[in-house]
Design a protein around this motif. Structure first.
Motif, short mmCIF file in Angstrom:
data_model
loop_
_atom_site.label_atom_id
_atom_site.label_comp_id
_atom_site.label_asym_id
_atom_site.label_seq_id
_atom_site.Cartn_x
_atom_site.Cartn_y
_atom_site.Cartn_z
N LEU A 131 0.83 -1.21 0.00
CA LEU A 131 0.00 0.00 0.00
C LEU A 131 0.86 1.26 0.00
CD1 LEU A 131 -2.82 -1.12 2.46
CD2 LEU A 131 -2.96 -0.92 -0.04
N ARG A 132 1.98 1.23 0.70
CA ARG A 132 2.90 2.37 0.67
C ARG A 132 3.40 2.60 -0.76
NH1 ARG A 132 6.14 0.64 4.04
NH2 ARG A 132 5.45 1.79 5.90
N GLY A 183 1.14 7.12 -6.74
CA GLY A 183 0.01 7.98 -7.10
C GLY A 183 -1.17 7.22 -7.67
N ALA A 184 -1.26 5.92 -7.39
CA ALA A 184 -2.36 5.11 -7.92
C ALA A 184 -3.65 5.39 -7.15
CB ALA A 184 -2.01 3.63 -7.85
N ALA A 185 -4.76 5.00 -7.75
CA ALA A 185 -6.07 5.32 -7.19
C ALA A 185 -6.45 4.38 -6.05
CB ALA A 185 -7.11 5.25 -8.31
N ALA A 186 -7.66 4.59 -5.54
CA ALA A 186 -8.18 3.81 -4.42
C ALA A 186 -8.27 2.33 -4.77
CB ALA A 186 -9.55 4.35 -4.02
N ILE A 187 -8.30 1.50 -3.73
CA ILE A 187 -8.24 0.05 -3.92
C ILE A 187 -9.04 -0.63 -2.80
CG2 ILE A 187 -6.15 -0.27 -2.52
CD1 ILE A 187 -5.21 -2.29 -4.67
N ALA A 188 -9.55 -1.83 -3.09
CA ALA A 188 -10.24 -2.63 -2.09
C ALA A 188 -9.34 -3.76 -1.63
CB ALA A 188 -11.54 -3.20 -2.66
N VAL A 189 -9.28 -3.99 -0.32
CA VAL A 189 -8.58 -5.13 0.26
C VAL A 189 -9.65 -6.10 0.78
CG1 VAL A 189 -7.05 -5.91 2.10
CG2 VAL A 189 -6.53 -3.81 0.85
N ARG A 224 -3.76 -0.65 9.92
CA ARG A 224 -3.67 0.68 10.54
C ARG A 224 -2.65 0.67 11.69
NH1 ARG A 224 -6.85 3.49 12.82
NH2 ARG A 224 -6.72 5.47 11.69
N GLY A 225 -2.62 -0.42 12.44
CA GLY A 225 -1.65 -0.51 13.53
C GLY A 225 -0.22 -0.49 13.02
N ASP A 265 -3.08 8.30 6.91
CA ASP A 265 -4.13 9.15 6.35
C ASP A 265 -4.49 8.70 4.94
OD1 ASP A 265 -4.19 10.64 8.66
OD2 ASP A 265 -2.95 12.28 7.88
N TRP A 266 -3.47 8.33 4.15
CA TRP A 266 -3.75 7.89 2.78
C TRP A 266 -4.56 6.59 2.79
CZ3 TRP A 266 -2.87 3.59 -0.18
CH2 TRP A 266 -3.09 3.73 -1.55
N ILE A 267 -4.21 5.67 3.67
CA ILE A 267 -4.95 4.41 3.77
C ILE A 267 -6.39 4.67 4.15
CG2 ILE A 267 -5.17 2.30 5.15
CD1 ILE A 267 -2.07 2.19 5.19
N ASP A 268 -6.60 5.54 5.13
CA ASP A 268 -7.97 5.83 5.57
C ASP A 268 -8.81 6.43 4.44
OD1 ASP A 268 -7.51 4.86 8.11
OD2 ASP A 268 -7.07 6.83 8.98
N ALA A 269 -8.16 7.19 3.57
CA ALA A 269 -8.89 7.87 2.50
C ALA A 269 -9.04 7.03 1.24
CB ALA A 269 -8.19 9.19 2.15
#
Length: 457
Positions: A146-147, A153-159, A177-178, A188-192
């Motif tokens: 994810l980093r 600069g890739a778009a949103a993704i589903a895990v 998140r931990g 912040d990027w992961i949350d968004a």
């Protein structure tokens, strides 16, 4: 059924998977193959980018060792799926895995997750895998990927977690998140940008044998070194968002729901609890597989009693529960699927709180009588711990201290391990476990020859 030779053209990679194994190939890869065959266009329906009309390909990474990837890569990641029904076998070639990769190749993993064309990361890790630590652990690898996606600069993704544990999407989210908390910008990027999807998965997938490779060749004409055997039944229930689209898994029977918890509970309390009941009683009676236990009237009656006790505390109407139980009876009786009781019986100290004690708590909360079948399953597990077939590291200390001549002390010690802290099952349930333990030990409802050779103390 005979299939054509594998195609050389493969669908573009839109999904990255971690945990390449038999279950993934029998379940998520199969659902994706069916969606591809149907010519899916689910991207718009899923609220994301339009799906690639050439289908959805999977880049599948191994978890611990590269072995599965090496075998699959040698045959262009094509493999045979054998559905083993009670009346015979059918087979088809699966081509949805476009590339099979060594999970230890960190750079390739990062590049795959960072690819803007990739819309989904799926996981099959097992419960223990989520507790693992270190650079090679699933959580660390997921955060690393994810980093890289954020940096690209890739778009949103589903895990999407496809593991057999409740609220698996929330488990993965909290793990990620931990691990990312030391990098506030990444967090912040992961949350968004990352959606964590919970799923309930179900398809029995026994180990492949050399004979299965011969059957695959006979049915398809394809010399497959890595076929997968599974039952005809499959179920997949998903809850969560797919911001960049997804395959049309519905065409293969997947269900998308707002609340997955009732479906998880139904599986745990009917299928998984039923497996535990048959495993512990069946092993004590000298049975080896689920089908053998189902053919034993004592085990089968205990299973039906267990299901009857779970019904009033499940939030489904009678017609749905009747259909589910009819399917389970058929699946459990399929002797051509060798689901071994020793395997199912492993790690009962981790499984039984969710499969059995939660039903006992629900019945107590609803003011219902103590579930005799739940108590009997716990009692059978206690006896199982004293045999040489037990494989339960979490109960090793308990097993070493058990003396079945002291049934009450044994029962209370076992319940204390399964339910540390204040008890919510209540003293009446504990008393019933004692009663069932005494009955199992005294009435000969398991075979004496089996327990003697297993070393029951």
């Amino acid at each position: 059924m005979t299939s054509d030779s594998p195609r050389t053209e493969r669908p573009p990679v839109r999904i990255v998977h971690l945990g390449l194994g038999a279950f993934h190939r029998a379940h998520q890869a199969w659902y994706t193959q069916v969606a591809n065959d149907a010519g899916d266009d689910a991207g718009d329906a899923a609220g994301g980018a339009a799906a690639d009309r050439n289908g959805w390909g999977i880049a599948a990474f191994t978890g611990r060792t590269p072995d599965a990837a090496v075998v699959l890569a040698a045959q262009d990641a094509v493999y045979t799926l054998i559905e083993r029904g009670a009346g015979g076998d059918s087979a088809r070639l699966i081509e949805s895995i476009s590339v099979a990769c060594d999970g230890g190749d960190e750079e390739r993993w990062r590049d795959a997750v960072a690819d803007p064309a990739v819309a989904i990361v799926t996981l099959t890790i097992t419960e223990a895998g989520y507790r693992a630590t270190g650079p090679a652990s699933a959580g660390v690898r997921l955060v690393d990927g994810l980093r890289a996606r954020r940096d690209a600069g890739a778009a949103a993704i589903a895990v999407v977690s496809c593991d057999n544990l409740p609220e698996n999407g929330a488990v993965v989210r909290d793990l990620v998140r931990g691990l990312a908390s030391s990098d506030p910008a990444l967090l912040d990027w992961i949350d968004a940008n990352v959606s964590f999807v919970s799923t309930m998965v179900d398809r029995i997938t026994p180990a492949t044998t050399p004979r299965d490779r011969e059957i695959a060749l006979e049915l398809t004409g394809f010399a497959d070194a890595a076929p997968v055997v599974t039952e005809p039944f499959s179920e997949w229930v998903l809850s969560g968002a797919f911001p960049a689209g997804r395959p049309d898994w519905e065409v293969a029977g997947a269900r998308f729901v707002d609340d997955i918890e009732p479906f998880e509970r139904r599986k745990l309390w009917l299928l998984n609890a039923g497996h535990s009941c048959l495993a512990y009683l069946g092993l004590l009676r000298g049975r080896a597989t689920i089908a053998e236990a189902m053919a034993d009237p004592v085990c089968r009656d205990a299973l039906e009693e267990l299901w009857a006790e779970a019904r009033p505390v499940l939030p489904f109407d009678d017609s749905e529960l009747d259909a589910q139980l009819a399917a389970l009876r058929s699946r459990f009786a399929n002797a051509r699927i060798e689901h071994r009781l020793v395997q199912i019986a492993q790690d009962g100290s981790l499984k039984l709180p969710l499969r059995i004690l939660d039903v006992a708590r629900a019945r107590a909360g609803a003011g219902l009588p103590v579930g005799v079948a739940e108590a009997r399953t716990i009692a059978a597990w206690i006896i199982h711990l004293t045999t040489d077939q037990a494989r339960d590291p979490g109960a090793a200390a308990l097993a070493a201290s058990l003396d079945l001549r002291a049934a009450e002390a044994s029962a209370h010690a076992a319940l204390a391990l399964l339910e540390p802290g204040p008890s919510h099952v209540g003293p009446a349930f504990a008393a019933e476990v004692v009663r069932q333990l005494v009955e199992l030990l005294s009435t000969g409802r398991f075979t004496a020859t089996t327990t003697e050779t297993q070393g029951v103390r």
